[in-house]
Design a protein around this motif. Structure first.
Motif, PDB file in Angstrom:
ATOM      1  N   TYR A  37       0.858  -1.175   0.000  1.00  0.00           N
ATOM      2  CA  TYR A  37       0.000   0.000   0.000  1.00  0.00           C
ATOM      3  C   TYR A  37       0.899   1.231   0.000  1.00  0.00           C
ATOM      4  O   TYR A  37       2.096   1.133   0.275  1.00  0.00           O
ATOM      5  N   GLN A  39       0.883   5.708   0.860  1.00  0.00           N
ATOM      6  CA  GLN A  39       0.175   6.880   1.365  1.00  0.00           C
ATOM      7  C   GLN A  39       1.005   8.123   1.090  1.00  0.00           C
ATOM      8  O   GLN A  39       2.121   8.249   1.587  1.00  0.00           O
ATOM      9  N   ARG A  45      -4.409   6.149   2.522  1.00  0.00           N
ATOM     10  CA  ARG A  45      -3.619   4.988   2.125  1.00  0.00           C
ATOM     11  C   ARG A  45      -4.386   4.221   1.060  1.00  0.00           C
ATOM     12  O   ARG A  45      -5.598   4.024   1.169  1.00  0.00           O
ATOM     13  N   GLU A  46      -3.655   3.768   0.033  1.00  0.00           N
ATOM     14  CA  GLU A  46      -4.300   3.060  -1.071  1.00  0.00           C
ATOM     15  C   GLU A  46      -3.530   1.801  -1.441  1.00  0.00           C
ATOM     16  O   GLU A  46      -2.306   1.742  -1.290  1.00  0.00           O
ATOM     17  N   LEU A  47      -4.271   0.829  -1.949  1.00  0.00           N
ATOM     18  CA  LEU A  47      -3.654  -0.411  -2.379  1.00  0.00           C
ATOM     19  C   LEU A  47      -2.865  -0.183  -3.661  1.00  0.00           C
ATOM     20  O   LEU A  47      -3.349   0.432  -4.604  1.00  0.00           O
ATOM     21  N   SER A  50      -1.315  -6.604  -4.716  1.00  0.00           N
ATOM     22  CA  SER A  50      -1.423  -7.687  -3.752  1.00  0.00           C
ATOM     23  C   SER A  50      -1.206  -9.012  -4.454  1.00  0.00           C
ATOM     24  O   SER A  50      -1.324  -9.115  -5.689  1.00  0.00           O
TER      25      SER A  50
END
Length: 120
Positions: A37, A39, A45-47, A50
């Motif tokens: 993630y 920020q 905060r962003e993905l 994954s």
């Protein structure tokens, strides 16, 4: 106790590359998903990306084709190869895992973050 430690951040010029690493240690029985993630100042905060235990990957649209996530189950680590970096990629990057331990059951664990700064 589970520890998640990122490394590999730094200052790079636009168009350059960085490789982030995340090492996991502690009394973990199973790791499910692992992710990165980010920020940026003043933003949520962003993905970024994954990866599941089976190796399936998911990327945010803004990094598709530029970033690659991978995991090493033997070394209990996850990596983020970042190419063609842009100034807007500047942020603190965090490693996150979803893991099972006998003490806590399934839980999410986060690292302290590593700063990535891309200059124009």
């Amino acid at each position: 106790q589970v520890q998640v430690v990122e490394s590999g951040g730094g200052l790079v010029q636009a168009g350059g590359s960085l490789r982030l690493s995340c090492a996991i240690s502690g009394t973990i029985s199973v790791i499910n998903s692992m992710g990165w993630y980010r920020q940026a100042p003043g933003k949520q905060r962003e993905l970024v990306a994954s990866i599941t235990a089976g190796g399936s990957t998911n990327y945010a649209d803004f990094v598709k084709g530029r970033f690659t996530i991978s995991r090493d189950n033997a070394r209990v680590a996850v990596y983020l190869q970042m190419n063609s970096l842009k100034p807007e990629d500047t942020a603190v990057y965090y490693c996150q895992i979803r893991a099972y331990s006998d003490d806590a059951g399934w839980d999410d664990y986060w690292g302290q973050g590593t700063q990535v700064t891309v200059s124009s």
